[in-house]
Write a protein that holds these residues in place. Structure first.
Motif, PDB file in Angstrom:
ATOM      1  N   GLY A  88     -14.279  60.700  13.788  1.00  0.00           N
ATOM      2  CA  GLY A  88     -14.109  59.318  13.362  1.00  0.00           C
ATOM      3  C   GLY A  88     -12.672  58.970  13.034  1.00  0.00           C
ATOM      4  N   VAL A  89     -11.997  59.834  12.294  1.00  0.00           N
ATOM      5  CA  VAL A  89     -10.631  59.559  11.856  1.00  0.00           C
ATOM      6  C   VAL A  89      -9.671  59.507  13.043  1.00  0.00           C
ATOM      7  N   VAL A  90      -9.751  60.483  13.936  1.00  0.00           N
ATOM      8  CA  VAL A  90      -8.851  60.510  15.092  1.00  0.00           C
ATOM      9  C   VAL A  90      -9.080  59.290  15.983  1.00  0.00           C
ATOM     10  N   TYR A  91     -10.333  58.913  16.134  1.00  0.00           N
ATOM     11  CA  TYR A  91     -10.608  57.736  16.966  1.00  0.00           C
ATOM     12  C   TYR A  91     -10.013  56.474  16.337  1.00  0.00           C
ATOM     13  N   GLN A  92     -10.236  56.283  15.043  1.00  0.00           N
ATOM     14  CA  GLN A  92      -9.750  55.070  14.393  1.00  0.00           C
ATOM     15  C   GLN A  92      -8.232  55.002  14.368  1.00  0.00           C
ATOM     16  N   LEU A  93      -7.576  56.143  14.173  1.00  0.00           N
ATOM     17  CA  LEU A  93      -6.127  56.143  14.017  1.00  0.00           C
ATOM     18  C   LEU A  93      -5.356  56.295  15.327  1.00  0.00           C
ATOM     19  N   VAL A  94      -5.941  56.972  16.310  1.00  0.00           N
ATOM     20  CA  VAL A  94      -5.196  57.320  17.513  1.00  0.00           C
ATOM     21  C   VAL A  94      -5.755  56.689  18.786  1.00  0.00           C
ATOM     22  N   LEU A  95      -7.080  56.674  18.912  1.00  0.00           N
ATOM     23  CA  LEU A  95      -7.686  56.339  20.204  1.00  0.00           C
ATOM     24  C   LEU A  95      -8.248  54.928  20.322  1.00  0.00           C
ATOM     25  N   HIS A 105     -21.278  49.775  26.373  1.00  0.00           N
ATOM     26  CA  HIS A 105     -20.165  50.709  26.139  1.00  0.00           C
ATOM     27  C   HIS A 105     -19.659  50.570  24.707  1.00  0.00           C
ATOM     28  N   ARG A 106     -19.526  49.349  24.243  1.00  0.00           N
ATOM     29  CA  ARG A 106     -19.024  49.098  22.892  1.00  0.00           C
ATOM     30  C   ARG A 106     -19.997  49.615  21.837  1.00  0.00           C
ATOM     31  N   ILE A 107     -21.273  49.342  22.047  1.00  0.00           N
ATOM     32  CA  ILE A 107     -22.297  49.777  21.091  1.00  0.00           C
ATOM     33  C   ILE A 107     -22.318  51.297  20.960  1.00  0.00           C
ATOM     34  N   HIS A 113     -18.381  57.095  17.253  1.00  0.00           N
ATOM     35  CA  HIS A 113     -17.122  57.258  16.534  1.00  0.00           C
ATOM     36  C   HIS A 113     -17.085  56.649  15.134  1.00  0.00           C
ATOM     37  N   SER A 114     -18.055  55.803  14.815  1.00  0.00           N
ATOM     38  CA  SER A 114     -18.031  55.139  13.511  1.00  0.00           C
ATOM     39  C   SER A 114     -19.346  55.304  12.747  1.00  0.00           C
ATOM     40  N   ILE A 115     -20.444  54.856  13.356  1.00  0.00           N
ATOM     41  CA  ILE A 115     -21.727  54.848  12.648  1.00  0.00           C
ATOM     42  C   ILE A 115     -22.204  56.251  12.308  1.00  0.00           C
ATOM     43  N   ILE A 116     -22.216  57.140  13.296  1.00  0.00           N
ATOM     44  CA  ILE A 116     -22.706  58.508  13.048  1.00  0.00           C
ATOM     45  C   ILE A 116     -21.816  59.271  12.082  1.00  0.00           C
ATOM     46  N   PRO A 117     -20.476  59.213  12.210  1.00  0.00           N
ATOM     47  CA  PRO A 117     -19.643  59.887  11.196  1.00  0.00           C
ATOM     48  C   PRO A 117     -19.932  59.408   9.780  1.00  0.00           C
ATOM     49  N   ILE A 118     -20.061  58.095   9.584  1.00  0.00           N
ATOM     50  CA  ILE A 118     -20.351  57.572   8.244  1.00  0.00           C
ATOM     51  C   ILE A 118     -21.727  58.036   7.778  1.00  0.00           C
ATOM     52  N   TYR A 119     -22.702  58.021   8.680  1.00  0.00           N
ATOM     53  CA  TYR A 119     -24.064  58.444   8.359  1.00  0.00           C
ATOM     54  C   TYR A 119     -24.078  59.896   7.870  1.00  0.00           C
ATOM     55  N   VAL A 120     -23.348  60.759   8.563  1.00  0.00           N
ATOM     56  CA  VAL A 120     -23.317  62.179   8.193  1.00  0.00           C
ATOM     57  C   VAL A 120     -22.594  62.383   6.862  1.00  0.00           C
ATOM     58  N   ILE A 121     -21.506  61.651   6.653  1.00  0.00           N
ATOM     59  CA  ILE A 121     -20.769  61.789   5.396  1.00  0.00           C
ATOM     60  C   ILE A 121     -21.659  61.393   4.212  1.00  0.00           C
TER      61      ILE A 121
END
Length: 214
Positions: A88-95, A105-107, A113-121
């Motif tokens: 999630g972090v690398v995607y938000q900051l770099v990609l 594709h957007r969903i 990169h966003s929903i699943i990382p937050i869910y796991v955290i």
């Protein structure tokens, strides 16, 4: 909402996102089926989201499956959280600025990169036995990203394909890629220490097993 329901949702969204991403990649492929499949599984995002989906699936199944019983041991969830958080972090900051997906594709992109990382955290925060996660596990956790880096650099040397621009030896040169890789490994190390440190400093008790299984 019960823990079992939360686990089922985690597994469902994980497998859905991975399978949809595979379908979308196949629909837009320009390489052979074999090469496209290899490229699909050369992404750290895909491998890590697959690990997340497998983790939730094993917990939901609730039956011991040989070596997979270690999925429930203190520390395994923290390792999974570390990996998906980096995704999630690398995607938000770099990609994120590299491409602008639309429609499905957007969903799927946001899910991976966003929903699943937050869910796991959030799941980690609520359900990991954080006080019993050992600092000694951190070097073991780093083996996965290190093996991954070695794999994509080795394969890229022969195929010419690198899944991420910051590890593209052809365009950046080996020295720059090694520096970028070192920075990523350092990020893994720092976040690992943060997760263990935060877990051990929290001032509440981990819910007992009876509560968790309700």
């Amino acid at each position: 909402m019960s823990k079992n329901t939360i686990i089922f949702i985690g597994a469902a969204i994980g497998w859905f996102a991975i399978l949809m991403q595979f379908v979308l990649m196949m629909q837009n492929r320009v390489e052979s089926l074999t090469e496209t499949t290899l490229r699909f599984f050369s992404y750290f995002t895909i491998l890590t989201n697959s690990l997340v989906a497998l983790y939730f699936s094993v917990l939901w199944y609730k039956k011991p499956i040989s070596f997979l019983t270690r999925f429930e041991k203190p520390g395994f969830l923290t390792a999974v959280t570390l990996y998906i958080a980096i995704v999630g972090v690398v995607y938000q900051l770099v990609l994120r600025g590299i491409w602008e997906p639309t429609g499905m594709h957007r969903i799927v992109d946001e899910m991976l990169h966003s929903i699943i990382p937050i869910y796991v955290i959030v799941f980690w925060f609520n359900y990991e036995d954080k006080r019993n996660v050992s600092w000694k596990l951190i070097p073991i956790w780093l083996l996965y990203p290190l093996f991954y880096l070695a794999f994509i650099l080795f394969r890229g040397n022969y195929s010419g394909y690198y899944p991420y621009p910051f590890v593209n030896v052809t365009e950046l040169g080996l020295k720059k890629v090694l520096l970028n890789s070192g920075a990523l490994v350092f990020a893994f190390l720092v976040l690992a220490f943060v997760l263990v440190g935060v877990g051990k400093s929290l001032k509440f008790k981990t819910p007992n097993k009876t509560t968790l299984d309700s």
